[in-house]
Design an enzyme around this catalytic site. Structure first.
Site, PDB file in Angstrom:
ATOM      1  N   HIS A  63       1.128   5.138   6.477  1.00 48.06           N
ATOM      2  CA  HIS A  63       0.926   5.748   5.159  1.00 48.06           C
ATOM      3  C   HIS A  63       1.112   7.255   5.259  1.00 48.06           C
ATOM      4  CE1 HIS A  63      -1.345   1.893   5.071  1.00 48.06           C
ATOM      5  NE2 HIS A  63      -0.724   1.798   3.907  1.00 48.06           N
ATOM      6  N   ASP A  93      -3.292   5.892  11.806  1.00 48.23           N
ATOM      7  CA  ASP A  93      -2.402   5.482  10.721  1.00 48.23           C
ATOM      8  C   ASP A  93      -1.141   6.326  10.759  1.00 48.23           C
ATOM      9  OD1 ASP A  93      -1.101   4.743   8.423  1.00 48.23           O
ATOM     10  OD2 ASP A  93      -2.793   5.050   7.074  1.00 48.23           O
ATOM     11  N   SER A 146       0.814  -1.218   0.000  1.00 46.14           N
ATOM     12  CA  SER A 146       0.000   0.000   0.000  1.00 46.14           C
ATOM     13  C   SER A 146       0.847   1.268   0.000  1.00 46.14           C
ATOM     14  CB  SER A 146      -0.959  -0.005   1.188  1.00 46.14           C
ATOM     15  OG  SER A 146      -0.272  -0.237   2.399  1.00 46.14           O
TER      16      SER A 146
END
Length: 357
Positions: free
Chosen positions: A336, A333, A108
């Protein structure tokens, strides 16, 4: 010196300065420069694009649309210590990609970078028509005016996972034939793999690891990672023609889950961080996977460029989605990156590498 002489000298000097920043002198200087050593400088002209105009960006990366109130994290530009990066010229990159294909292969974080580049190019040529399609694990955005395809192949480990009688087996010395076929004859390949090698429990996509003839329930993950990268390297050395295909390996993307690393033991993670670090965070030792990547690349017979983004990204504790990812306010998160954001710099560096190669 009178005013007319001053103006005349300025008219002579300004084009030279422009060339040094944007033209051939910048490229010549860049060839002698480590573009990964430098600092983040505040630049009010940033970001490079308005992410709200790119309706194809994943919700998890749209921090502003998810309610993030601060905007300073959008305003930092990477400045190498001993040269200028060429400005990102989307029209020039699309011309270089005319009738070609560029593919990001990885997890990702590759999705993060792929979506950044698609938005950077869309912002540079907003009138250009494009298509987006997904077939299996491969997504493709094609700019029709240039027949330029930007592809994402979801492959977090690079090597094969096979269903066998025992369960799901991660094979360190094997690459799936479909993956090999997908990678062949691509004009620019950017590989990435690391984060999934740390997964355990339900997030772990395998039950056993096969190393040669030996089957393990688990093993040292750094050892397994190095063996898998050597398998990938053998594939590149055997199958890639460097006169037709440029290959890069994306450096390890750091996480910011432990705020004590940057001297804030009262905190927990990247939550509420709004400023980059000025100096490298503690511990100052290198990421354990960095040395493995560099060793494997140095032993290869075919040229592979390292997009060495680990150090510069470690400074950006402020640029993760935190609670403003995953649809907003659901979970944390610190792995990312927001878009616009740090992956745009990765792509500026990729553009610089494409130019100087």
């Amino acid at each position: 010196m009178d005013a007319l002489e001053t103006i005349a000298i300025a008219l002579l000097v300004l084009p030279l300065l422009h060339d040094q920043v944007h033209g051939k002198h910048a490229y010549e200087n860049m060839n002698k420069c480590d573009i990964y050593q430098g600092s983040w400088v505040y630049d009010d002209s940033y970001p490079l694009y308005d992410s709200s105009l790119c309706n194809f960006i994943e919700k998890a990366f749209e921090c502003q649309q998810n309610g993030r109130p601060d905007k300073h994290y959008l305003k930092y530009r990477w400045q190498p210590s001993s040269c200028m990066l060429p400005r990102f010229d989307g029209e020039d990159l699309l011309e270089r990609l005319r009738n070609k294909r560029i593919m990001f292969v990885g997890d990702s974080l590759s999705l993060n970078q792929w979506q950044s580049l698609t938005c950077m190019l869309h912002a540079a040529t907003p009138q250009s028509k494009y298509t987006i399609e997904r077939t299996g694990s491969i997504s493709t955005m094609t700019f029709l005016s240039h027949n330029a395809s930007l592809m994402l192949a979801r492959n977090a480990l690079l090597v094969d996972i096979v269903e066998q009688r025992q369960g799901r087996v991660l094979k360190l010395d094997s690459i799936d034939h479909k993956d090999q076929k997908a990678w062949k004859d691509i004009d620019i390949l950017i590989f990435n793999s690391w984060h999934w090698w740390l997964h355990t429990g339900r997030k772990q996509p395998w039950d056993f690891i096969q190393d040669g003839d030996n089957l393990h329930e688990d093993m040292d993950r750094l050892v397994a990672y190095e063996k898998a990268l050597k398998t990938w390297a053998r594939w590149v050395d055997k199958n890639v023609d460097p006169t037709k295909t440029k290959v890069f390996f994306q450096g390890i993307s750091p996480t910011h889950w432990n705020s004590s690393y940057w001297g804030y033991p009262e905190g927990k993670n990247c939550s509420r961080e709004t400023q980059p670090l000025i100096v490298p965070p503690y511990p100052r030792s290198r990421h354990p996977a960095e040395g493995i990547v560099e060793k494997v690349l140095s032993d290869m017979s075919k040229p592979v460029g390292l997009l060495n983004v680990t150090g510069l990204s470690r400074l950006r504790k402020d640029a993760h989605p935190s609670i403003y990812g995953n649809g907003g306010h659901r979970g944390m998160d610190c792995s990312h990156w927001c878009l616009a954001g740090v992956p745009d710099t990765w792509n500026r560096l990729l553009y610089a590498e494409v130019i100087r190669r």
